[in-house]
Design an enzyme around this catalytic site. Structure first.
Site, short mmCIF file in Angstrom:
data_model
loop_
_atom_site.label_atom_id
_atom_site.label_comp_id
_atom_site.label_asym_id
_atom_site.label_seq_id
_atom_site.Cartn_x
_atom_site.Cartn_y
_atom_site.Cartn_z
N PRO A 95 3.06 -2.00 -1.56
CA PRO A 95 3.08 -2.16 -2.21
C PRO A 95 2.11 0.01 -1.22
CG PRO A 95 1.53 -3.52 -2.40
CD PRO A 95 2.35 -3.42 -0.92
N GLU A 126 -1.61 -11.14 1.48
CA GLU A 126 -2.44 -10.44 0.99
C GLU A 126 -1.40 -9.09 0.99
OE1 GLU A 126 -4.55 -9.35 -1.21
OE2 GLU A 126 -4.09 -11.69 -2.44
N ASP A 179 25.97 8.43 -11.86
CA ASP A 179 24.70 8.68 -12.56
C ASP A 179 23.25 9.76 -12.68
OD1 ASP A 179 25.55 6.05 -12.82
OD2 ASP A 179 24.43 5.15 -10.16
#
Ligand code: 9D3
Length: 258
Positions: A95, A126, A179
């Site tokens: 993250p 974590e 795309d």
């Protein structure tokens, strides 16, 4: 050469989503890419084969221990050398990473074709001990500003995006160059039979057989959608004369503004 991926994960069975279905499975069968999985649990030295421990400084959750991860990454590198890669790049899906985008996917696809193997480290709990990151990780990549339960889905998403860039991965009908995002615009709506569904007709232009008119209708629909949903994409992109004219039509039709 083929794209070589190795994933370090305590949930190797999750990767069947990539190898078991669809375009990615076909491309693997065609020899365009290979994947090996490395479970850090198999490299844990302690009696319980634990890969996590409590965080120094306290707080909730557990942290992945450095040593089993480093041993698994070492094994992954060795198999990549044997598979003929010239360099292994270790990427930690996290993250805290740099957000993934189309340009970085295209770059990584080119690198894998040129003999760079990717070792994808999938965290759980974590996160992983920072010293492991400092020692072996070259890049940290995030899939966006939302929270998922671990790095596995992120690694699969990254591999899927790379694999569809590999020549031959998509059938003749499709091309990665067509795309959405390549053009910098969102895709237009699509329709198939029947001509009228639940009282809603297919837009008349698409039934006209007039290829120039169809192309213009699709471009206008793409511009209108992008303006409504992703205005920042339009702000980043230059418009052709035709696109500028279509945008004027869209503004007049949608808002009466100019
Ligand atoms: C309270 C701190 N959280 C970090 C934002 C804890 C935490 C949440 C989720 C720690 C790890 C995870 C697991 N997520 C990933 O491994 C992950 C991820 C993500 O959650 N979002 C976007 N991209 C990625 S890539 C890997």
């Amino acid at each position: 050469m083929k794209a070589v991926f190795d994933c370090v994960s305590i949930f190797p069975e999750m990767f069947a989503a990539l190898t078991g279905s669809g375009i990615t499975r076909k491309a693997q069968e065609a020899g365009l890419w290979s994947l090996a999985l490395w479970n850090p649990r198999d490299y844990a030295d302690n009696a319980w084969r634990t890969v996590d421990d409590r965080p120094y400084g306290g707080g909730p959750g557990m942290v992945m221990r450095a040593a089993p991860l480093e041993a698994a990454i070492h094994a992954a590198r060795a198999r990549q050398q044997a598979a003929g890669v010239t360099k292994s790049r270790v990427i930690y899906l996290s993250p805290q990473g740099v957000p993934l985008n189309h340009a970085s996917v295209v770059e990584m696809a080119a690198d894998t074709r040129a003999g760079v193997g990717l070792v994808l480290l999938c965290g759980r709990y974590e996160g992983v001990d920072e010293r492991l990151i400092e020692r072996v990780v070259e890049e940290e990549i995030s899939i966006g500003d939302f929270v998922v339960s671990g790095g596995e889905l992120a690694a699969m998403l990254l591999m899927d995006a790379i694999i569809r860039q590999l020549p031959g991965a998509l059938g003749d009908a499709a091309s990665a160059a067509e795309d959405s995002f390549v053009s910098g615009l969102l895709d237009c709506p699509h329709y198939t039979r029947p001509e009228v569904y639940a009282g809603q007709a297919v837009p008349e232009a698409l039934l006209s057989g007039d290829h120039a008119r169809i192309r213009r209708w699709r471009l206008k629909a793409s511009l209108a959608r992008t303006r409504k949903r992703r205005p920042e994409l339009l702000a980043q992109r230059a418009l052709s004369a035709e696109e500028t004219q279509l945008m004027t039509e869209i503004r007049l039709e949608q808002c009466g503004e100019q």
